[in-house]
Design a protein around this motif. Structure first.
Motif, PDB file in Angstrom:
ATOM      1  N   GLY A   1      42.696  28.648  35.435  1.00 25.47           N
ATOM      2  CA  GLY A   1      43.948  29.230  35.927  1.00 25.47           C
ATOM      3  C   GLY A   1      44.347  30.447  35.107  1.00 25.47           C
ATOM      4  N   LYS A   2      44.191  30.353  33.785  1.00 23.15           N
ATOM      5  CA  LYS A   2      44.480  31.495  32.910  1.00 23.15           C
ATOM      6  C   LYS A   2      43.560  32.662  33.255  1.00 23.15           C
ATOM      7  N   TRP A   3      42.285  32.343  33.490  1.00 18.92           N
ATOM      8  CA  TRP A   3      41.322  33.376  33.857  1.00 18.92           C
ATOM      9  C   TRP A   3      41.766  34.067  35.150  1.00 18.92           C
ATOM     10  N   TRP A   4      42.176  33.274  36.143  1.00 20.27           N
ATOM     11  CA  TRP A   4      42.614  33.815  37.432  1.00 20.27           C
ATOM     12  C   TRP A   4      43.877  34.663  37.277  1.00 20.27           C
ATOM     13  N   VAL A   5      44.826  34.189  36.488  1.00 21.19           N
ATOM     14  CA  VAL A   5      46.069  34.931  36.272  1.00 21.19           C
ATOM     15  C   VAL A   5      45.767  36.271  35.594  1.00 21.19           C
ATOM     16  N   MET A   6      44.882  36.257  34.606  1.00 17.59           N
ATOM     17  CA  MET A   6      44.511  37.497  33.925  1.00 17.59           C
ATOM     18  C   MET A   6      43.803  38.472  34.863  1.00 17.59           C
ATOM     19  N   LEU A   7      42.937  37.940  35.726  1.00 17.94           N
ATOM     20  CA  LEU A   7      42.225  38.775  36.689  1.00 17.94           C
ATOM     21  C   LEU A   7      43.221  39.418  37.662  1.00 17.94           C
ATOM     22  N   LYS A   8      44.148  38.620  38.181  1.00 17.13           N
ATOM     23  CA  LYS A   8      45.166  39.158  39.089  1.00 17.13           C
ATOM     24  C   LYS A   8      45.979  40.265  38.402  1.00 17.13           C
ATOM     25  N   GLN A   9      46.352  40.023  37.154  1.00 16.40           N
ATOM     26  CA  GLN A   9      47.134  40.992  36.392  1.00 16.40           C
ATOM     27  C   GLN A   9      46.342  42.291  36.214  1.00 16.40           C
ATOM     28  N   SER A  10      45.078  42.189  35.855  1.00 23.05           N
ATOM     29  CA  SER A  10      44.279  43.392  35.627  1.00 23.05           C
ATOM     30  C   SER A  10      44.018  44.166  36.911  1.00 23.05           C
ATOM     31  N   LEU A  11      43.992  43.475  38.053  1.00 24.68           N
ATOM     32  CA  LEU A  11      43.810  44.130  39.340  1.00 24.68           C
ATOM     33  C   LEU A  11      45.120  44.619  39.944  1.00 24.68           C
ATOM     34  N   GLY A  12      46.230  44.278  39.283  1.00 25.44           N
ATOM     35  CA  GLY A  12      47.538  44.708  39.759  1.00 25.44           C
ATOM     36  C   GLY A  12      48.056  43.937  40.948  1.00 25.44           C
ATOM     37  N   LEU A  13      47.590  42.702  41.096  1.00 29.62           N
ATOM     38  CA  LEU A  13      48.022  41.866  42.230  1.00 29.62           C
ATOM     39  C   LEU A  13      49.250  41.057  41.894  1.00 29.62           C
TER      40      LEU A  13
END
Length: 115
Positions: free
Chosen positions: A103-115
């Motif tokens: 979940g942390k990985w997914w949240v970080m990915l969303k943040q880096s993609l600006g989602l």
């Protein structure tokens, strides 16, 4: 550029942050002149003023210059107003903190993609 309002001096940077955070200078002045709490800040020579306004707390960080004028270094409101960058950062952090490893990985990915 620095602009003085009452006995406080607000830099343009701080005025921009106040606008971004949907605050007004009267809240900051009120927190400065009649704080619920006042204490030394983390940085040498800074003073923190806190004032409760209903369910929100205004925090103002100041420093005196050589002429003993109060310069506002930073100011924010907690919890932040909905829709502000501060509110979005807070929501991100809360989602990240509650998440497990993936979940942390997914949240970080969303943040880096600006989602």
């Amino acid at each position: 550029m620095i602009e003085s309002m009452s006995s406080l001096i607000f830099t343009n940077h701080v005025k921009d942050r106040i606008h971004d955070r949907r605050m007004n200078t009267s809240q900051i002045e009120h927190a400065f002149h009649s704080p619920d709490k006042k204490y030394s800040g983390k940085e040498a020579g800074t003073t923190v003023f806190e004032k409760q306004f209903g369910s929100q707390r205004v925090t103002v960080i100041t420093k005196q210059n050589d002429r003993h004028e109060w310069i506002v270094i930073s100011a924010w409101i907690d919890p932040p107003h909905a829709g502000t960058q501060d509110a979005k950062k807070r929501a991100y952090w809360q989602e990240y903190r509650r998440a497990g490893f993936w979940g942390k990985w997914w949240v970080m990915l969303k943040q880096s993609l600006g989602l």
